[in-house]
Write an enzyme that holds these catalytic residues in place. Structure first.
Site, mmCIF file in Angstrom:
data_model
loop_
_atom_site.group_PDB
_atom_site.id
_atom_site.type_symbol
_atom_site.label_atom_id
_atom_site.label_comp_id
_atom_site.label_asym_id
_atom_site.label_seq_id
_atom_site.Cartn_x
_atom_site.Cartn_y
_atom_site.Cartn_z
ATOM 1 N N HIS A 1 -17.717 20.681 -80.694
ATOM 2 C CA HIS A 1 -16.593 20.843 -81.627
ATOM 3 C C HIS A 1 -15.989 19.482 -81.967
ATOM 4 C CE1 HIS A 1 -16.110 24.965 -79.591
ATOM 5 N NE2 HIS A 1 -16.522 25.222 -80.829
ATOM 6 N N ARG B 1 -25.336 24.584 -85.182
ATOM 7 C CA ARG B 1 -26.220 24.076 -84.137
ATOM 8 C C ARG B 1 -27.672 24.408 -84.432
ATOM 9 N NH1 ARG B 1 -23.186 27.298 -79.612
ATOM 10 N NH2 ARG B 1 -23.411 28.683 -81.372
ATOM 11 N N SER C 1 -19.206 27.162 -76.288
ATOM 12 C CA SER C 1 -18.056 27.464 -75.423
ATOM 13 C C SER C 1 -18.460 28.428 -74.318
ATOM 14 C CB SER C 1 -16.916 28.060 -76.248
ATOM 15 O OG SER C 1 -16.390 27.109 -77.133
ATOM 16 N N LYS D 1 -12.542 39.603 -80.353
ATOM 17 C CA LYS D 1 -12.988 38.803 -79.213
ATOM 18 C C LYS D 1 -11.950 38.904 -78.103
ATOM 19 C CE LYS D 1 -15.885 35.326 -81.399
ATOM 20 N NZ LYS D 1 -16.167 33.888 -81.461
#
Length: 159
Positions: A17, A90, A128, A41
């Protein structure tokens, strides 16, 4: 003044990040890192903790602000008078999802542009969730997160 918005959960912020934040901040007058309150989430870190971790991580980058938001990203963009969304990628799998979101946002507001930025190859494996998993099992997260937040992350899982 150009204002870009980089939205995400940041649960927690990683060096991947930070790579995107540092590079995106060079492209605009102001970069707003928008920490999402996402009801779908179940974050490990509270909203306040995620904002605090980010504030520590971006110290020294003068044109970066940290804010939280709930609701539609498009509404937040309008409040910030921003037309550019930053998204880090990514892998191809990230692109498939992010492209759908970019098209949806474009459909909601034709002036909105999504700028996709490839993460540095050194962080292409990093997420994460992998940081949380390592920390949960007392693994080494050196080099994966900013140094100023490493102990706070590890402490969260020692409780």
């Amino acid at each position: 003044m150009s204002v870009f918005v980089y939205p995400g959960s940041f649960d927690p912020v990683t060096n991947g990040h930070m790579d995107i934040i540092q590079r995106a901040a060079k492209l605009c007058d102001k970069l707003v890192v928008a920490v999402l309150v996402n009801s779908s989430k179940n974050p490990v870190f509270t909203l306040e903790e995620r904002v605090d971790l980010l504030k520590c991580a971006v110290k020294g980058i003068d044109n970066v602000e940290i804010e939280s938001f709930s609701g539609l990203l498009i509404d937040f963009m309008r409040k910030k008078n921003s037309k550019v969304i930053i998204k880090g990628l990514r892998a191809v799998s990230d692109f498939e999802y992010e492209l759908q979101m970019a098209l949806l946002n474009k459909n909601l507001d034709s002036d909105i542009e999504t700028l996709f930025m490839m993460t540095n190859i050194n962080y292409s494996f990093l997420s994460s969730s992998s940081v949380r998993e390592l920390a949960r099992h007392n693994g080494n997260i050196d080099g994966l997160v900013p140094d100023c937040i490493k102990d706070k992350i590890m402490d969260k899982f020692r409780r």
